[in-house]
Every structure is written in structure tokens, then in C-alpha cells.
Write a protein that holds these residues in place. Structure first.
Motif, short mmCIF file in Angstrom:
data_model
loop_
_atom_site.label_atom_id
_atom_site.label_comp_id
_atom_site.label_asym_id
_atom_site.label_seq_id
_atom_site.Cartn_x
_atom_site.Cartn_y
_atom_site.Cartn_z
N GLU A 95 43.98 36.72 44.77
CA GLU A 95 43.35 38.03 44.58
C GLU A 95 44.39 39.10 44.25
OE1 GLU A 95 40.51 41.11 47.08
OE2 GLU A 95 40.65 39.03 47.73
N ASP A 96 45.62 38.89 44.72
CA ASP A 96 46.69 39.85 44.47
C ASP A 96 47.01 40.01 42.98
OD1 ASP A 96 46.90 40.16 47.22
OD2 ASP A 96 48.56 38.73 47.40
N ASP A 97 46.63 39.05 42.16
CA ASP A 97 46.95 39.09 40.73
C ASP A 97 45.84 39.68 39.86
OD1 ASP A 97 49.48 37.89 41.07
OD2 ASP A 97 48.53 35.92 41.22
N LEU A 98 44.72 40.07 40.45
CA LEU A 98 43.58 40.54 39.67
C LEU A 98 43.90 41.79 38.84
CD1 LEU A 98 40.56 39.94 42.07
CD2 LEU A 98 41.23 38.61 40.05
N ASP A 99 44.55 42.77 39.44
CA ASP A 99 44.85 44.00 38.71
C ASP A 99 45.79 43.74 37.53
OD1 ASP A 99 43.22 45.53 40.34
OD2 ASP A 99 44.86 46.14 41.68
N ALA A 100 46.83 42.96 37.75
CA ALA A 100 47.79 42.66 36.67
C ALA A 100 47.12 41.86 35.56
CB ALA A 100 48.98 41.90 37.23
N LEU A 101 46.27 40.90 35.91
CA LEU A 101 45.55 40.12 34.91
C LEU A 101 44.59 41.00 34.11
CD1 LEU A 101 44.87 36.91 37.00
CD2 LEU A 101 46.11 36.97 34.83
N SER A 102 43.87 41.87 34.81
CA SER A 102 42.93 42.75 34.14
C SER A 102 43.64 43.68 33.15
CB SER A 102 42.16 43.60 35.16
OG SER A 102 41.36 42.76 35.96
N ALA A 103 44.78 44.21 33.55
CA ALA A 103 45.55 45.09 32.67
C ALA A 103 46.08 44.31 31.46
CB ALA A 103 46.70 45.73 33.44
N ILE A 150 36.49 35.73 37.71
CA ILE A 150 36.36 37.05 37.12
C ILE A 150 36.12 36.94 35.61
CG2 ILE A 150 38.87 37.16 36.77
CD1 ILE A 150 38.77 40.13 37.47
N CYS A 151 35.50 37.96 35.05
CA CYS A 151 35.44 38.10 33.59
C CYS A 151 36.53 39.11 33.22
CB CYS A 151 34.08 38.62 33.14
SG CYS A 151 34.03 38.99 31.36
N GLY A 155 36.83 46.12 30.64
CA GLY A 155 35.80 46.90 31.29
C GLY A 155 34.90 46.10 32.22
N HIS A 156 34.99 44.78 32.22
CA HIS A 156 34.10 43.96 33.04
C HIS A 156 34.73 43.57 34.38
CE1 HIS A 156 31.50 42.39 29.45
NE2 HIS A 156 31.76 43.69 29.37
N SER A 157 36.05 43.51 34.46
CA SER A 157 36.70 42.92 35.62
C SER A 157 36.48 43.67 36.93
CB SER A 157 38.20 42.77 35.37
OG SER A 157 38.80 44.02 35.15
N GLY A 158 36.18 44.95 36.87
CA GLY A 158 35.95 45.70 38.09
C GLY A 158 34.65 45.34 38.79
N MET A 159 33.69 44.79 38.04
CA MET A 159 32.37 44.48 38.61
C MET A 159 32.02 43.01 38.54
SD MET A 159 30.26 47.69 37.07
CE MET A 159 31.07 47.63 35.49
N MET A 160 32.54 42.31 37.56
CA MET A 160 32.13 40.94 37.30
C MET A 160 33.08 39.98 38.01
SD MET A 160 30.85 39.67 33.65
CE MET A 160 29.88 38.19 33.50
#
Length: 168
Positions: A95-103, A150-151, A155-160
Motif C-alpha cells: 500500500e505504501d507504493d500506491l501514491d508513487a505508482l499513481s503519479a 487499483i486502476c 484520475g481513477h486511483s483515488g477511488m478505484m
């Protein structure tokens, strides 16, 4: 005799039956080389179970958004995009990598918004799927813990988001 004529510069064409044998041998050799990899790629993963995930309408969610599987299970996740927007499905190791992956996904349009420079942080991922398309993701459930999916379409990663719970 034909080969020696050819080597000596005889320009007369080989008989058609000789050409057919040469073509047959060439095609046969190519198939022999190619088929083992095709067969291996298609039959090397035999899942213990199949899990179905979907997206519907314009909602930015996976259905279901939580799945639980035993560690070590060979799983095929069949993801169907029944939504109106494009989506991908990415299983992440932490879960720690979600922000970096989304960016990073914003710069990864050519890879379906999956940042391949960070694939060491991923368990499995799909291509970008337009509405009505499906993809299968094959992987072995990792050690016990919780793993987000996650998607990464912008714009989708914050909710999906969803969670794979790996059980003992």
C-alpha cells in the motif's frame, strides 16, 4: 548434384518439387522452434481457482472490492470492464507504493498507464481495457497479508481500489 550445380553458378531453377521440399522443411523447422514456446505460454499456468472482478457503468469501483485467497494459490483473475470508461487492474505489493505508482501512471500512457519502470512493486497487471473488454491475470497469491488492487488510469486511483487478503 543439384547443390553442386548451384554452387558452380548454374542459374537454372531447381525443380518445383525440390523447392516445395525446401519450403516444407523451412516451415517445419520454424514451427518446431515456435510451437514449444506457444504451448508452454498457454499451458504453463493452470489456476487452482478463477476469481471474477468487474467494473460497471460510470462507477469508479471494482466489484467485488475485497477478495480473500489462501497464500500459494494459483489464481486467474478475470477482469471485465462493463463500465463506460477505460480501466486497468493492477495488483500492488505494498500500500505504501500506491501514491508513487499513481503519479508515475500519468507518464505511462504508452504502457496502458502501468509504469513499467516500477514493475518490481507489482504482483500482476492488465492492459488498459476499453468498455466491454476483458483480461485474465495469472499469479500466485503471495505471503499472508493485504495487497491493494487499483486502476491506474489517470484520475481513477483515488477511488478505484480494492484489497486482496492473502490467508494462511
Amino acid at each position: 548434384f543439384r547443390a553442386s550445380r548451384r554452387a558452380l553458378g548454374d542459374a537454372r531453377p531447381l525443380r518445383s518439387s525440390s523447392m516445395m521440399r525446401l519450403r516444407t522443411l523451412t516451415v517445419g523447422a520454424l514451427l518446431t522452434l515456435a510451437l514449444p514456446s506457444l504451448v508452454t505460454a498457454q499451458s504453463s499456468f493452470v489456476p487452482d481457482t478463477v476469481v471474477t472482478l468487474r467494473s460497471i457503468g460510470s462507477a469508479l469501483e471494482f466489484l467485488p472490492d475485497r477478495i480473500a485467497l489462501k497464500t500459494g494459490t494459483k489464481v486467474r483473475v478475470r477482469y471485465t470492464n462493463d463500465g463506460t470508461l477505460p480501466h486497468n487492474l493492477v495488483f500492488v505489493k505494498s500500500e505504501d507504493d500506491l501514491d508513487a505508482l499513481s503519479a508515475a501512471a500519468y507518464q505511462a500512457g504508452a504502457e496502458g498507464y502501468v509504469p513499467m519502470q516500477m514493475k518490481d512493486k507489482l504482483i500482476a497487471w492488465s492492459v488498459l481495457l476499453s468498455a466491454g473488454k476483458s483480461a485474465d491475470l495469472d499469479f500466485v497469491v503471495p505471503v499472508p497479508g493485504e495487497y491493494p488492487f487499483i486502476c491506474l488510469f489517470p484520475g481513477h486511483s483515488g477511488m478505484m481500489l480494492g484489497t486482496l487478503r492473502a490467508l494462511r
